[in-house]
Write a protein that holds these residues in place. Structure first.
Motif, PDB file in Angstrom:
ATOM      1  N   LYS A 218      39.956  40.729  47.171  1.00  0.00           N
ATOM      2  CA  LYS A 218      41.415  40.595  47.130  1.00  0.00           C
ATOM      3  C   LYS A 218      41.944  40.569  45.705  1.00  0.00           C
ATOM      4  CE  LYS A 218      45.184  37.586  48.664  1.00  0.00           C
ATOM      5  NZ  LYS A 218      45.548  36.361  49.405  1.00  0.00           N
ATOM      6  N   VAL A 219      41.297  39.788  44.851  1.00  0.00           N
ATOM      7  CA  VAL A 219      41.768  39.662  43.474  1.00  0.00           C
ATOM      8  C   VAL A 219      41.521  40.955  42.696  1.00  0.00           C
ATOM      9  CG1 VAL A 219      41.485  38.395  41.309  1.00  0.00           C
ATOM     10  CG2 VAL A 219      41.521  37.157  43.474  1.00  0.00           C
ATOM     11  N   SER A 220      40.425  41.640  42.999  1.00  0.00           N
ATOM     12  CA  SER A 220      40.164  42.926  42.339  1.00  0.00           C
ATOM     13  C   SER A 220      41.280  43.914  42.641  1.00  0.00           C
ATOM     14  CB  SER A 220      38.818  43.501  42.803  1.00  0.00           C
ATOM     15  OG  SER A 220      37.751  42.677  42.402  1.00  0.00           O
ATOM     16  N   LEU A 221      41.711  43.976  43.895  1.00  0.00           N
ATOM     17  CA  LEU A 221      42.816  44.859  44.268  1.00  0.00           C
ATOM     18  C   LEU A 221      44.104  44.444  43.568  1.00  0.00           C
ATOM     19  CD1 LEU A 221      42.138  45.283  48.096  1.00  0.00           C
ATOM     20  CD2 LEU A 221      41.829  47.007  46.306  1.00  0.00           C
ATOM     21  N   ALA A 222      44.351  43.134  43.493  1.00  0.00           N
ATOM     22  CA  ALA A 222      45.561  42.646  42.820  1.00  0.00           C
ATOM     23  C   ALA A 222      45.537  43.003  41.335  1.00  0.00           C
ATOM     24  CB  ALA A 222      45.683  41.134  43.003  1.00  0.00           C
ATOM     25  N   ILE A 223      44.363  42.896  40.715  1.00  0.00           N
ATOM     26  CA  ILE A 223      44.224  43.241  39.301  1.00  0.00           C
ATOM     27  C   ILE A 223      44.514  44.725  39.083  1.00  0.00           C
ATOM     28  CG2 ILE A 223      42.493  43.596  37.491  1.00  0.00           C
ATOM     29  CD1 ILE A 223      41.283  40.900  38.287  1.00  0.00           C
ATOM     30  N   LEU A 224      43.973  45.573  39.937  1.00  0.00           N
ATOM     31  CA  LEU A 224      44.184  47.013  39.796  1.00  0.00           C
ATOM     32  C   LEU A 224      45.654  47.375  40.000  1.00  0.00           C
ATOM     33  CD1 LEU A 224      41.009  48.305  41.664  1.00  0.00           C
ATOM     34  CD2 LEU A 224      41.468  48.456  39.209  1.00  0.00           C
TER      35      LEU A 224
END
Length: 236
Positions: A218-224
């Protein structure tokens, strides 16, 4: 020059076994403290009263992001110059507070992160979390060309500008890596200083293996998503 006003924000959710000793250590420093009680069902409030520490008693569980943002709102409303995050589980050692705030006082950084992976001493986190930490470190390096060794560290301090920014905008889940990307993308100065962290002595973390994997995705997607946003002028 007037005295720099410093606030320690302690988010706490059912940390009665760790909170008392932490508050005793924090009392050794000449700084203000506010505990954000994230709708705990234990004796968090009683412990705050015993130690004469200011607290905010949230009526609903907001999670780590909402609890910490409440602390930043308190800091902004009360005109603090520096805010320090310290988790209520006792893993962050207050003796490193001078090291964390020194670069901000010297105006060399906007955000300072306490990293356990510079000196690589003390508690190094669980195996699953170390995988997540390395993942976010590599992702930040790939996107923003800066090495952050401990991007999930909740032991951090920021200046007044970021206090007001975080008071208005702060991620809800696992916010530390996401905020680092936002700051670096906005050309703010983010540095790390070495700290030694402790293992949790009482209670259990709210993030298990399944949640750790979920948050990593989830956080990886938010970062991208944050990285590829058109606007690059979010922070005044």
């Amino acid at each position: 020059m007037s005295k720099v006003r410093i606030l320690v924000i302690v988010p706490a959710y059912n940390e009665e076994g760790n909170l008392g000793p932490l508050l005793l250590k924090l009392r050794e420093h000449d700084i203000d403290i506010v505990v954000i009680n994230d709708c705990s069902t234990d004796k968090t409030i009683e412990i705050c009263k015993q130690h004469s520490v200011e607290f905010i008693d949230l009526p609903n569980n907001l999670g780590i992001g909402g609890a910490v943002q409440t602390g930043y709102q308190f800091a902004a409303n009360n005109n603090y110059d520096i805010a320090i995050q310290i988790d209520g589980d006792g893993q962050h050692n207050p003796e490193y507070i001078p090291n964390i705030i020194e670069p901000i006082i010297a105006q060399k950084a906007d955000l300072v992160i306490g990293s356990r992976y510079i000196s690589k001493e003390g508690f190094q986190s669980s195996f699953v979390r170390r995988i997540g930490i390395r993942h976010f470190s590599h992702l930040i390096k790939l996107l923003l060309k800066q090495t952050i060794t401990d991007p999930t560290s909740g032991f951090r301090a920021c200046n007044k500008s970021l206090i007001h920014f975080f008071a208005k905008k702060y991620p809800s889940d696992y916010p530390e890596p996401e905020t680092i990307v936002t700051l670096l993308r906005n050309k703010r100065r983010v540095i790390e200083v070495p700290v030694i962290m402790n293992s949790r002595e009482n209670g259990e973390s709210s993030i298990n293996k399944i949640k750790a994997v979920y948050y990593m995705i989830k956080v990886s997607l938010a970062i991208l998503i944050d990285f590829f946003r058109v606007s690059n002028k979010e922070i005044a």
